[in-house]
Motif scaffolding. Sequence first.
Motif, short mmCIF file in Angstrom:
data_model
loop_
_atom_site.label_atom_id
_atom_site.label_comp_id
_atom_site.label_asym_id
_atom_site.label_seq_id
_atom_site.Cartn_x
_atom_site.Cartn_y
_atom_site.Cartn_z
N VAL A 1 0.87 -1.39 0.01
CA VAL A 1 0.16 -0.15 -0.09
C VAL A 1 0.83 1.04 -0.02
CG1 VAL A 1 -1.75 1.25 1.26
CG2 VAL A 1 -1.84 -1.11 1.21
N LEU A 2 0.57 1.98 -0.86
CA LEU A 2 1.23 3.52 -0.92
C LEU A 2 0.48 4.52 -0.30
CD1 LEU A 2 3.75 5.37 -1.77
CD2 LEU A 2 2.19 5.71 -4.03
N VAL A 3 0.66 5.13 0.67
CA VAL A 3 0.05 6.26 0.97
C VAL A 3 0.72 7.50 0.87
CG1 VAL A 3 -1.15 7.28 3.07
CG2 VAL A 3 -0.92 4.92 3.07
N GLY A 4 -0.17 8.42 -0.02
CA GLY A 4 0.59 9.73 -0.43
C GLY A 4 -0.04 10.76 0.13
N ILE A 5 0.71 11.60 0.89
CA ILE A 5 -0.15 12.75 1.81
C ILE A 5 0.38 14.12 1.16
CG2 ILE A 5 -0.37 13.67 4.08
CD1 ILE A 5 0.73 11.00 5.17
N SER A 6 -0.67 14.99 0.65
CA SER A 6 -0.66 16.08 0.02
C SER A 6 -1.67 16.85 0.28
CB SER A 6 -0.15 15.95 -1.49
OG SER A 6 -0.23 17.21 -1.95
N THR A 7 -1.72 18.08 1.07
CA THR A 7 -2.79 19.17 1.07
C THR A 7 -3.47 19.40 0.14
OG1 THR A 7 -1.26 20.78 1.61
CG2 THR A 7 -2.05 19.38 3.57
N SER A 8 -2.60 19.81 -1.01
CA SER A 8 -3.12 20.12 -2.38
C SER A 8 -3.57 18.92 -3.23
CB SER A 8 -1.96 21.12 -3.03
OG SER A 8 -0.93 20.24 -3.56
N GLY A 9 -3.03 17.80 -3.05
CA GLY A 9 -3.23 16.68 -3.90
C GLY A 9 -2.44 16.88 -5.13
N ILE B 1 -3.22 2.13 -3.85
CA ILE B 1 -2.93 3.55 -3.75
C ILE B 1 -3.92 4.30 -2.82
CG2 ILE B 1 -2.53 5.92 -4.85
CD1 ILE B 1 -1.76 4.19 -7.40
N VAL B 2 -3.67 4.93 -1.67
CA VAL B 2 -4.35 5.58 -0.92
C VAL B 2 -3.88 7.17 -0.92
CG1 VAL B 2 -5.05 6.12 1.61
CG2 VAL B 2 -4.86 3.94 0.85
N SER B 3 -4.60 8.21 -1.04
CA SER B 3 -4.14 9.57 -1.13
C SER B 3 -4.87 10.36 0.05
CB SER B 3 -4.69 10.21 -2.58
OG SER B 3 -3.92 9.68 -3.56
N MET B 4 -4.27 10.99 0.87
CA MET B 4 -4.82 11.97 1.78
C MET B 4 -4.59 13.20 1.67
SD MET B 4 -3.42 9.85 5.07
CE MET B 4 -4.45 10.33 6.36
N THR B 5 -5.53 13.94 1.07
CA THR B 5 -5.51 15.22 0.30
C THR B 5 -6.34 16.13 1.30
OG1 THR B 5 -7.28 14.88 -0.96
CG2 THR B 5 -5.00 14.15 -1.67
N GLY B 6 -6.42 17.53 0.56
CA GLY B 6 -7.75 18.31 1.04
C GLY B 6 -8.88 18.15 0.01
N ASN B 7 -9.61 19.13 0.27
CA ASN B 7 -10.95 19.08 -0.18
C ASN B 7 -10.96 18.55 -1.57
OD1 ASN B 7 -13.69 19.26 0.28
ND2 ASN B 7 -13.80 21.19 -0.94
N THR B 8 -10.45 19.04 -2.64
CA THR B 8 -10.59 18.67 -4.07
C THR B 8 -10.00 17.26 -4.30
OG1 THR B 8 -8.81 19.70 -5.05
CG2 THR B 8 -10.87 21.19 -4.61
N GLY B 9 -9.10 16.87 -3.65
CA GLY B 9 -8.21 15.68 -4.02
C GLY B 9 -7.07 16.12 -5.08
N GLY B 10 -7.12 17.32 -5.72
CA GLY B 10 -6.31 17.62 -6.47
C GLY B 10 -6.08 16.47 -7.70
N LYS B 11 -4.69 16.45 -8.42
CA LYS B 11 -4.71 15.60 -9.26
C LYS B 11 -4.50 14.23 -8.95
CE LYS B 11 -2.30 18.89 -12.19
NZ LYS B 11 -1.07 19.41 -12.72
N MET B 12 -4.17 13.89 -7.48
CA MET B 12 -3.93 12.78 -7.02
C MET B 12 -5.49 11.97 -7.00
SD MET B 12 -1.50 13.75 -3.84
CE MET B 12 -1.66 12.17 -2.84
#
Length: 194
Positions: free
Chosen positions: A116-124, A143-154
């Motif tokens: 499992v890859l956990v990518g953390i980025s507030t902007s995504g 793939i797990v992404s931890m982002t802000g509201n929009t999720g961005g490109k992630m």
Amino acid sequence: MSLIDKITETIQQSIEVKQAILRDTELLHTIQQVADVITHCLEQQGKVLFCGNGGSAADAQHLAAEFSGRFYKDRAPLYAEALHCNSSYLTAVGNDYGFEQIYARILRGIGQNGDVLVGISTSGNSVNILEAMKIAREKRMTIVSMTGNTGGKMKENSDYLINIPSTDTPRIQESHITVGHIICEIVENNLFGD
């Protein structure tokens, strides 16, 4: 505004973001799913690999330590790692291949099907995490992404998106740790009993 008023306002803003998470049943379900996916990964002797930049790198390291060290229970260590902790590797790859390749390159070497890859980025939108996600996809990692509201490109490249309902970086980061702790607790209980 007095300093006490400012402190009160900031704490209230943090509470409001967490209340928004509580109201988002889809997000709560995703948090549960991520805990289940990580549990399964670790049951199969897989790895949970975290990446982030700046404060999110600190959060990646914090959460990896909760798994590999301990959370609530005195139990066996779990294979979790923050991918930025080797400064010699980081500076060599950043210098030779570019900072956008720091996470992708190490995943080429250690990532495996079932990890499992956990990518953390507030902007995504962190380019080095997006590059890592490409390699994770090739290696059939989850793939797990931890982002802000929009999720961005992630958002579009994630199997699971934990997009905190805020656009304020400090409030997002505070909630990433809260959610990360919840996932750690669930995984620990799944693997070692309540």
